[in-house]
Design a protein around this motif. Structure first.
Motif, PDB file in Angstrom:
ATOM      1  N   LEU A   5      30.906  12.258  83.808  1.00  0.00           N
ATOM      2  CA  LEU A   5      32.313  12.136  83.437  1.00  0.00           C
ATOM      3  C   LEU A   5      32.427  11.226  82.219  1.00  0.00           C
ATOM      4  O   LEU A   5      31.840  10.142  82.177  1.00  0.00           O
ATOM      5  CB  LEU A   5      33.119  11.539  84.593  1.00  0.00           C
ATOM      6  N   GLY A   6      33.185  11.674  81.235  1.00  0.00           N
ATOM      7  CA  GLY A   6      33.508  10.841  80.093  1.00  0.00           C
ATOM      8  C   GLY A   6      35.023  10.722  79.973  1.00  0.00           C
ATOM      9  O   GLY A   6      35.753  11.689  80.209  1.00  0.00           O
ATOM     10  N   VAL A   7      35.493   9.528  79.628  1.00  0.00           N
ATOM     11  CA  VAL A   7      36.927   9.283  79.481  1.00  0.00           C
ATOM     12  C   VAL A   7      37.166   8.566  78.159  1.00  0.00           C
ATOM     13  O   VAL A   7      36.424   7.650  77.791  1.00  0.00           O
ATOM     14  CB  VAL A   7      37.488   8.433  80.641  1.00  0.00           C
ATOM     15  N   ASP A   8      38.180   9.003  77.449  1.00  0.00           N
ATOM     16  CA  ASP A   8      38.634   8.336  76.232  1.00  0.00           C
ATOM     17  C   ASP A   8      40.120   8.055  76.401  1.00  0.00           C
ATOM     18  O   ASP A   8      40.915   8.973  76.591  1.00  0.00           O
ATOM     19  CB  ASP A   8      38.400   9.224  75.002  1.00  0.00           C
ATOM     20  N   ALA A   9      40.489   6.770  76.347  1.00  0.00           N
ATOM     21  CA  ALA A   9      41.874   6.398  76.591  1.00  0.00           C
ATOM     22  C   ALA A   9      42.408   5.551  75.451  1.00  0.00           C
ATOM     23  O   ALA A   9      41.803   4.540  75.085  1.00  0.00           O
ATOM     24  CB  ALA A   9      41.997   5.624  77.910  1.00  0.00           C
ATOM     25  N   GLY A  10      43.531   5.972  74.897  1.00  0.00           N
ATOM     26  CA  GLY A  10      44.173   5.238  73.812  1.00  0.00           C
ATOM     27  C   GLY A  10      45.609   4.891  74.159  1.00  0.00           C
ATOM     28  O   GLY A  10      46.046   5.032  75.304  1.00  0.00           O
ATOM     29  N   GLY A  11      46.361   4.473  73.147  1.00  0.00           N
ATOM     30  CA  GLY A  11      47.718   4.026  73.368  1.00  0.00           C
ATOM     31  C   GLY A  11      48.713   5.143  73.645  1.00  0.00           C
ATOM     32  O   GLY A  11      49.798   4.890  74.164  1.00  0.00           O
ATOM     33  N   SER A  12      48.348   6.391  73.311  1.00  0.00           N
ATOM     34  CA  SER A  12      49.283   7.495  73.530  1.00  0.00           C
ATOM     35  C   SER A  12      48.764   8.541  74.505  1.00  0.00           C
ATOM     36  O   SER A  12      49.551   9.249  75.126  1.00  0.00           O
ATOM     37  CB  SER A  12      49.615   8.180  72.198  1.00  0.00           C
ATOM     38  N   LYS A  13      47.441   8.648  74.664  1.00  0.00           N
ATOM     39  CA  LYS A  13      46.914   9.683  75.552  1.00  0.00           C
ATOM     40  C   LYS A  13      45.551   9.288  76.107  1.00  0.00           C
ATOM     41  O   LYS A  13      44.830   8.480  75.540  1.00  0.00           O
ATOM     42  CB  LYS A  13      46.825  11.033  74.843  1.00  0.00           C
ATOM     43  N   THR A  14      45.233   9.913  77.239  1.00  0.00           N
ATOM     44  CA  THR A  14      43.967   9.701  77.934  1.00  0.00           C
ATOM     45  C   THR A  14      43.334  11.048  78.221  1.00  0.00           C
ATOM     46  O   THR A  14      44.007  11.945  78.747  1.00  0.00           O
ATOM     47  CB  THR A  14      44.201   8.947  79.259  1.00  0.00           C
ATOM     48  N   TYR A  15      42.068  11.191  77.865  1.00  0.00           N
ATOM     49  CA  TYR A  15      41.342  12.435  78.114  1.00  0.00           C
ATOM     50  C   TYR A  15      40.154  12.168  79.027  1.00  0.00           C
ATOM     51  O   TYR A  15      39.457  11.157  78.871  1.00  0.00           O
ATOM     52  CB  TYR A  15      40.803  13.035  76.822  1.00  0.00           C
ATOM     53  N   ALA A  16      39.909  13.077  79.963  1.00  0.00           N
ATOM     54  CA  ALA A  16      38.736  13.027  80.828  1.00  0.00           C
ATOM     55  C   ALA A  16      38.009  14.362  80.734  1.00  0.00           C
ATOM     56  O   ALA A  16      38.640  15.414  80.608  1.00  0.00           O
ATOM     57  CB  ALA A  16      39.137  12.749  82.275  1.00  0.00           C
ATOM     58  N   MET A  17      36.678  14.299  80.795  1.00  0.00           N
ATOM     59  CA  MET A  17      35.874  15.503  80.601  1.00  0.00           C
ATOM     60  C   MET A  17      34.619  15.401  81.468  1.00  0.00           C
ATOM     61  O   MET A  17      33.935  14.374  81.468  1.00  0.00           O
ATOM     62  CB  MET A  17      35.512  15.607  79.119  1.00  0.00           C
ATOM     63  N   ILE A  18      34.328  16.440  82.221  1.00  0.00           N
ATOM     64  CA  ILE A  18      33.146  16.492  83.072  1.00  0.00           C
ATOM     65  C   ILE A  18      32.223  17.602  82.585  1.00  0.00           C
ATOM     66  O   ILE A  18      32.673  18.718  82.295  1.00  0.00           O
ATOM     67  CB  ILE A  18      33.530  16.735  84.544  1.00  0.00           C
ATOM     68  N   ALA A  19      30.938  17.285  82.477  1.00  0.00           N
ATOM     69  CA  ALA A  19      29.943  18.263  82.024  1.00  0.00           C
ATOM     70  C   ALA A  19      28.661  18.079  82.816  1.00  0.00           C
ATOM     71  O   ALA A  19      28.420  17.011  83.407  1.00  0.00           O
ATOM     72  CB  ALA A  19      29.663  18.090  80.533  1.00  0.00           C
ATOM     73  N   ASP A  20      27.838  19.127  82.833  1.00  0.00           N
ATOM     74  CA  ASP A  20      26.530  18.990  83.473  1.00  0.00           C
ATOM     75  C   ASP A  20      25.505  18.510  82.448  1.00  0.00           C
ATOM     76  O   ASP A  20      25.828  18.303  81.277  1.00  0.00           O
ATOM     77  CB  ASP A  20      26.090  20.295  84.147  1.00  0.00           C
ATOM     78  N   GLU A  21      24.275  18.325  82.871  1.00  0.00           N
ATOM     79  CA  GLU A  21      23.251  17.730  82.008  1.00  0.00           C
ATOM     80  C   GLU A  21      22.853  18.630  80.837  1.00  0.00           C
ATOM     81  O   GLU A  21      22.233  18.163  79.883  1.00  0.00           O
ATOM     82  CB  GLU A  21      22.012  17.379  82.821  1.00  0.00           C
ATOM     83  N   GLN A  22      23.235  19.900  80.887  1.00  0.00           N
ATOM     84  CA  GLN A  22      22.963  20.810  79.776  1.00  0.00           C
ATOM     85  C   GLN A  22      24.114  20.851  78.773  1.00  0.00           C
ATOM     86  O   GLN A  22      24.036  21.543  77.765  1.00  0.00           O
ATOM     87  CB  GLN A  22      22.700  22.222  80.314  1.00  0.00           C
ATOM     88  N   GLY A  23      25.171  20.106  79.058  1.00  0.00           N
ATOM     89  CA  GLY A  23      26.310  20.052  78.154  1.00  0.00           C
ATOM     90  C   GLY A  23      27.394  21.069  78.453  1.00  0.00           C
ATOM     91  O   GLY A  23      28.339  21.202  77.670  1.00  0.00           O
ATOM     92  N   LYS A  24      27.289  21.776  79.570  1.00  0.00           N
ATOM     93  CA  LYS A  24      28.305  22.763  79.933  1.00  0.00           C
ATOM     94  C   LYS A  24      29.550  22.039  80.439  1.00  0.00           C
ATOM     95  O   LYS A  24      29.480  21.236  81.360  1.00  0.00           O
ATOM     96  CB  LYS A  24      27.782  23.707  81.007  1.00  0.00           C
ATOM     97  N   LEU A  25      30.686  22.344  79.835  1.00  0.00           N
ATOM     98  CA  LEU A  25      31.946  21.727  80.222  1.00  0.00           C
ATOM     99  C   LEU A  25      32.454  22.350  81.515  1.00  0.00           C
ATOM    100  O   LEU A  25      32.610  23.561  81.622  1.00  0.00           O
ATOM    101  CB  LEU A  25      32.977  21.905  79.105  1.00  0.00           C
ATOM    102  N   LEU A  26      32.738  21.486  82.502  1.00  0.00           N
ATOM    103  CA  LEU A  26      33.146  21.972  83.810  1.00  0.00           C
ATOM    104  C   LEU A  26      34.607  21.692  84.136  1.00  0.00           C
ATOM    105  O   LEU A  26      35.220  22.420  84.915  1.00  0.00           O
ATOM    106  CB  LEU A  26      32.269  21.335  84.899  1.00  0.00           C
ATOM    107  N   GLY A  27      35.154  20.642  83.572  1.00  0.00           N
ATOM    108  CA  GLY A  27      36.538  20.306  83.896  1.00  0.00           C
ATOM    109  C   GLY A  27      37.104  19.277  82.944  1.00  0.00           C
ATOM    110  O   GLY A  27      36.371  18.435  82.412  1.00  0.00           O
ATOM    111  N   VAL A  28      38.407  19.347  82.727  1.00  0.00           N
ATOM    112  CA  VAL A  28      39.079  18.398  81.843  1.00  0.00           C
ATOM    113  C   VAL A  28      40.368  17.918  82.497  1.00  0.00           C
ATOM    114  O   VAL A  28      40.905  18.552  83.404  1.00  0.00           O
ATOM    115  CB  VAL A  28      39.412  19.032  80.467  1.00  0.00           C
ATOM    116  N   GLY A  29      40.853  16.779  82.018  1.00  0.00           N
ATOM    117  CA  GLY A  29      42.107  16.241  82.501  1.00  0.00           C
ATOM    118  C   GLY A  29      42.765  15.411  81.419  1.00  0.00           C
ATOM    119  O   GLY A  29      42.106  14.957  80.476  1.00  0.00           O
TER     120      GLY A  29
END
Length: 329
Positions: A5-29
């Motif tokens: 899981l990777g998360v980037d959070a700033g003053g206007s928005k927050t993004y979350a992203m889940i991927a497997d070890e091969q870099g395949k994107l599985l889910g976002v929020g």
């Protein structure tokens, strides 16, 4: 298979992203403000929302996440981390790391694991990491503490310039008419009187007027953007010297909406480059084209012991483009 899981959070928005070890994107929020310095409760709610959405979309459970990296605006000092650790702890994730959002932006923008990153969005920040792993942060604490610029400061500079032009302390500028129209006033004196009588916040989108006017050659607008670039360049030069990177070859990653989207004419960028080249001739400016949250996923992978090659990085970036419209999600 490991999941991250990777998360980037700033003053206007927050993004979350889940991927497997091969870099395949599985889910976002996605969530709103994720900077606890602006609103602690709101930031926690945004993080909860973004992470929960990403986990639900991935079909995984929290326990299946091998490592999670949170790149958070406002994660600058130990005082911040004492607030943020319990917030992240309440997410119930197995292994987590918290850093300032500068580091995931840097990792997203360069193939190397070192370099300099300049962020200019709602505020400004500069951080650097040298090949030996030493780090340094220059700024990121606001105007009172030596910073200049970002959406909030530039909006104030536009406001000040318009008032100064009206009373003769600044040359005439097209910003006067455009600012009064944007804020709903007939003229500058009316604007001045109302703001003297009532405390009102200035919307950060005023900075958009600045870019439009500068692209048309307005000298006041152009001067403010040159000053913004010069100040960012000074911060980068300071970090470069502190980290003894003057003779190194490295990337200077330009992140934040004002640099990646607003500076279409390159006025800020050219001013940054002039300052940087004076101290580090082999430093190369690179505009961040990946979402910073990609860097958070990469940092989570690397913290787990994985080597992230170009193929994995390409998969992460491609998956983001194909499965997510960040501005509309």
């Amino acid at each position: 298979m490991k999941y991250f899981l990777g998360v980037d959070a700033g003053g206007s928005k927050t993004y979350a992203m889940i991927a497997d070890e091969q870099g395949k994107l599985l889910g976002v929020g996605k969530g709103g403000n994720g900077n606890h310095q602006l609103d602690r409760e709101q930031a926690e709610n945004s993080l909860q929302q973004a992470v929960s959405e990403a986990i639900k979309a991935s079909g995984l459970t929290r326990d299946q996440l091998d490592y999670s990296w949170f790149g958070l605006a406002g994660a600058d000092r130990e005082a911040d981390f004492r607030i943020l650790r319990p917030i992240i702890g309440r997410l119930g994730l197995p292994r987590t790391e918290i850093s300032c959002d500068t580091w995931n932006a840097l990792r997203s923008g360069t193939e190397k694991n070192y370099g300099i990153v300049l962020i200019c969005g709602s505020g400004v920040n500069c951080s650097g990491k040298n090949p030996a792993g030493a780090t340094y942060q220059c700024g990121g604490f606001g105007y009172r503490f030596g910073d200049f610029g970002g959406g909030y400061d530039l909006s104030m500079e536009v406001f000040r310039s318009v008032l100064r032009a009206d009373d003769g302390r600044e040359q005439k500028t097209v910003l006067s008419e455009r600012l009064t129209q944007l804020l709903g006033y007939s003229n500058v004196p009316q604007l001045r009187e109302d703001y003297l009588d009532h405390f009102r916040d200035l919307p950060p989108q005023i900075a958009e007027l600045l870019f439009q006017a500068a692209e048309e050659g307005d000298p006041v607008a152009t001067g403010l953007l040159v000053k913004q670039g010069d100040e960012l360049g000074l911060a980068a030069a300071s970090a470069i010297r502190r980290l003894a990177m003057e003779v190194e070859s490295f990337d200077i990653v330009l992140a934040g909406s004002l640099l990646t989207k607003g500076d279409r004419a390159g006025i800020i960028r050219r001013a940054i480059e002039r300052r940087v080249k004076q101290v580090a001739p082999d430093g190369t400016l690179r505009i961040l084209t990946r979402e910073p949250v990609v860097g958070s996923v990469v940092l989570a992978m690397e913290s787990s012991g994985l080597h992230v090659n170009q193929e994995v990085l390409d998969h992460l970036s491609q998956g983001k483009e194909e499965q997510l419209s960040w501005g509309k999600h």
